[in-house]
Design an enzyme around this catalytic site. Structure first.
Site, PDB file in Angstrom:
ATOM      1  N   GLU A 219      64.416  -0.280 -25.576  1.00 56.65           N
ATOM      2  CA  GLU A 219      65.149  -0.788 -26.730  1.00 56.65           C
ATOM      3  C   GLU A 219      64.247  -0.938 -27.948  1.00 56.65           C
ATOM      4  O   GLU A 219      64.708  -0.812 -29.092  1.00 56.65           O
ATOM      5  CB  GLU A 219      65.816  -2.123 -26.390  1.00 56.65           C
ATOM      6  CG  GLU A 219      66.909  -2.027 -25.329  1.00 56.65           C
ATOM      7  CD  GLU A 219      68.030  -1.057 -25.715  1.00 56.65           C
ATOM      8  OE1 GLU A 219      68.257  -0.853 -26.927  1.00 56.65           O
ATOM      9  OE2 GLU A 219      68.679  -0.505 -24.807  1.00 56.65           O
TER      10      GLU A 219
ATOM     11  N   TRP B 119      64.347   2.336 -29.539  1.00 52.53           N
ATOM     12  CA  TRP B 119      65.570   2.535 -30.299  1.00 52.53           C
ATOM     13  C   TRP B 119      65.521   1.793 -31.626  1.00 52.53           C
ATOM     14  O   TRP B 119      66.019   2.275 -32.648  1.00 52.53           O
ATOM     15  CB  TRP B 119      66.783   2.072 -29.490  1.00 52.53           C
ATOM     16  CG  TRP B 119      67.391   3.160 -28.679  1.00 52.53           C
ATOM     17  CD1 TRP B 119      67.442   3.248 -27.318  1.00 52.53           C
ATOM     18  CD2 TRP B 119      68.023   4.359 -29.157  1.00 52.53           C
ATOM     19  NE1 TRP B 119      68.068   4.418 -26.932  1.00 52.53           N
ATOM     20  CE2 TRP B 119      68.419   5.112 -28.031  1.00 52.53           C
ATOM     21  CE3 TRP B 119      68.273   4.860 -30.434  1.00 52.53           C
ATOM     22  CZ2 TRP B 119      69.078   6.334 -28.154  1.00 52.53           C
ATOM     23  CZ3 TRP B 119      68.921   6.081 -30.554  1.00 52.53           C
ATOM     24  CH2 TRP B 119      69.316   6.798 -29.419  1.00 52.53           C
TER      25      TRP B 119
ATOM     26  N   TRP C 224      90.832   5.337 -41.945  1.00 55.75           N
ATOM     27  CA  TRP C 224      90.669   4.129 -41.153  1.00 55.75           C
ATOM     28  C   TRP C 224      91.932   3.292 -41.168  1.00 55.75           C
ATOM     29  O   TRP C 224      92.632   3.199 -42.179  1.00 55.75           O
ATOM     30  CB  TRP C 224      89.497   3.297 -41.681  1.00 55.75           C
ATOM     31  CG  TRP C 224      88.194   4.027 -41.665  1.00 55.75           C
ATOM     32  CD1 TRP C 224      87.473   4.452 -42.743  1.00 55.75           C
ATOM     33  CD2 TRP C 224      87.452   4.438 -40.515  1.00 55.75           C
ATOM     34  NE1 TRP C 224      86.337   5.101 -42.329  1.00 55.75           N
ATOM     35  CE2 TRP C 224      86.292   5.108 -40.971  1.00 55.75           C
ATOM     36  CE3 TRP C 224      87.658   4.309 -39.140  1.00 55.75           C
ATOM     37  CZ2 TRP C 224      85.340   5.638 -40.107  1.00 55.75           C
ATOM     38  CZ3 TRP C 224      86.710   4.834 -38.275  1.00 55.75           C
ATOM     39  CH2 TRP C 224      85.581   5.486 -38.757  1.00 55.75           C
TER      40      TRP C 224
ATOM     41  N   ASN D 205      73.348  -5.849 -25.613  1.00 54.64           N
ATOM     42  CA  ASN D 205      73.398  -4.485 -26.136  1.00 54.64           C
ATOM     43  C   ASN D 205      74.606  -3.736 -25.574  1.00 54.64           C
ATOM     44  O   ASN D 205      75.294  -3.008 -26.284  1.00 54.64           O
ATOM     45  CB  ASN D 205      72.112  -3.736 -25.778  1.00 54.64           C
ATOM     46  CG  ASN D 205      72.136  -2.296 -26.239  1.00 54.64           C
ATOM     47  OD1 ASN D 205      72.239  -2.004 -27.416  1.00 54.64           O
ATOM     48  ND2 ASN D 205      72.035  -1.371 -25.293  1.00 54.64           N
TER      49      ASN D 205
ATOM     50  N   TRP E 149      84.663   0.924 -39.425  1.00 52.23           N
ATOM     51  CA  TRP E 149      83.450   0.480 -38.737  1.00 52.23           C
ATOM     52  C   TRP E 149      82.576  -0.420 -39.604  1.00 52.23           C
ATOM     53  O   TRP E 149      81.850  -1.281 -39.093  1.00 52.23           O
ATOM     54  CB  TRP E 149      82.643   1.700 -38.283  1.00 52.23           C
ATOM     55  CG  TRP E 149      82.083   2.500 -39.429  1.00 52.23           C
ATOM     56  CD1 TRP E 149      82.717   3.468 -40.143  1.00 52.23           C
ATOM     57  CD2 TRP E 149      80.777   2.380 -39.990  1.00 52.23           C
ATOM     58  NE1 TRP E 149      81.899   3.970 -41.127  1.00 52.23           N
ATOM     59  CE2 TRP E 149      80.696   3.320 -41.057  1.00 52.23           C
ATOM     60  CE3 TRP E 149      79.676   1.573 -39.711  1.00 52.23           C
ATOM     61  CZ2 TRP E 149      79.553   3.468 -41.838  1.00 52.23           C
ATOM     62  CZ3 TRP E 149      78.532   1.723 -40.491  1.00 52.23           C
ATOM     63  CH2 TRP E 149      78.472   2.662 -41.539  1.00 52.23           C
TER      64      TRP E 149
ATOM     65  N   TRP F 227      76.009   0.914 -35.598  1.00 51.34           N
ATOM     66  CA  TRP F 227      77.434   0.951 -35.928  1.00 51.34           C
ATOM     67  C   TRP F 227      77.875   2.324 -36.414  1.00 51.34           C
ATOM     68  O   TRP F 227      78.935   2.819 -36.030  1.00 51.34           O
ATOM     69  CB  TRP F 227      77.774  -0.125 -36.970  1.00 51.34           C
ATOM     70  CG  TRP F 227      78.253  -1.394 -36.345  1.00 51.34           C
ATOM     71  CD1 TRP F 227      77.525  -2.521 -36.087  1.00 51.34           C
ATOM     72  CD2 TRP F 227      79.566  -1.659 -35.859  1.00 51.34           C
ATOM     73  NE1 TRP F 227      78.306  -3.469 -35.479  1.00 51.34           N
ATOM     74  CE2 TRP F 227      79.562  -2.976 -35.328  1.00 51.34           C
ATOM     75  CE3 TRP F 227      80.746  -0.924 -35.825  1.00 51.34           C
ATOM     76  CZ2 TRP F 227      80.706  -3.556 -34.768  1.00 51.34           C
ATOM     77  CZ3 TRP F 227      81.884  -1.503 -35.268  1.00 51.34           C
ATOM     78  CH2 TRP F 227      81.853  -2.807 -34.749  1.00 51.34           C
TER      79      TRP F 227
END
Length: 246
Positions: free
Chosen positions: A24, A27, A55, A90, A108, A131
């Site tokens: 992580e 990441w 959306w 996560n 989003w 996101w």
């Protein structure tokens, strides 16, 4: 942190826990570089991919998502934990983001903003990078999570769900991941009436119904992580766990 973990692994033990912490951290660094490369486009409606999506601006659905009242237990449990503690795992973040952007078709950016407002460990690049990725706007593959499969894989007995959703505590394990399927008699015995004590789901997916009812990971025809492609892509060689979002 990385060097402390490396020392711990040398002196004591290297296990899955130490591996995933380092994973992580990688990441986190990746999204810092990603945001450095793409700049403000990370915040655009279509993300770095520049994809135009219509959306869904259903305010009621968005409110239910924020409050943990979508009627989908795994999503609701995670959203309630975030609301009350400022933390979410996560795994939870990936599922609730996928549900908002790909199942509800919600903007989003509203989800990213909500996380920004509540997360105690908020980081601009990690939050917005994850996101925009969850919304499928990086230009790569679109990973749509099968919420029911994820729920069965990571909370098989429903202990986490029942911790954060007290109205479901007496619901039998058989129905804890999809309580809307409870017969009337089971609703009565568990003291939880769907549509009254706990809401009907704001959205469902056909994939939730076709997934094997045992919640096993052994079904090779299904993607391991519980996601499936939103659009067709050319067949590629098998990717590593790192490439497939771990």
């Amino acid at each position: 942190i990385y060097h402390e973990i490396s020392e711990y692994e040398r002196e004591r033990v290297a296990n899955k826990s130490t591996y995933w912490v380092v994973f992580e951290l990688i990441w986190r660094d990746f999204f810092h570089f990603y945001c450095e490369k793409h700049g403000n486009s990370v915040f655009y409606p279509g993300g770095p991919a520049g994809r135009r999506n219509d959306w869904n601006n259903d305010r009621d659905a968005l409110r239910r998502w924020k409050e943990g009242r979508t009627g989908v237990p795994l999503v609701d449990a995670n959203m309630r934990e975030l609301l009350h503690t400022g933390f979410m795992s996560n795994r939870g973040r990936q599922n609730v983001a996928s549900f908002l952007a790909l199942d509800l078709k919600g903007d989003w950016r509203v989800g990213a903003d909500h996380f920004e407002s509540l997360l105690l460990d908020y980081d601009v690049c990690s939050n917005w990078g994850n996101w925009v990725s969850a919304a499928g706007l990086t230009g790569g593959r679109v990973n749509r999570f099968n919420i029911v499969k994820q729920s069965k894989d990571y909370d098989k007995a429903g202990e986490y769900i029942k911790l954060w959703i007290p109205e479901l505590r007496k619901v039998p394990t058989q129905y804890i991941h999809k309580p809307w399927e409870m017969p009337r008699s089971v609703q009565e015995s568990s003291g939880c009436f769907i549509g009254q004590d706990y809401p009907n789901p704001v959205a469902t997916s056909k994939a939730w119904e076709t997934y094997n009812k045992g919640g096993k990971k052994s079904e090779k025809s299904k993607p391991y992580r519980g996601y499936y492609e939103k659009r067709s892509v050319r067949k590629e060689k098998k990717k590593s766990n790192f490439e497939m979002y771990g």
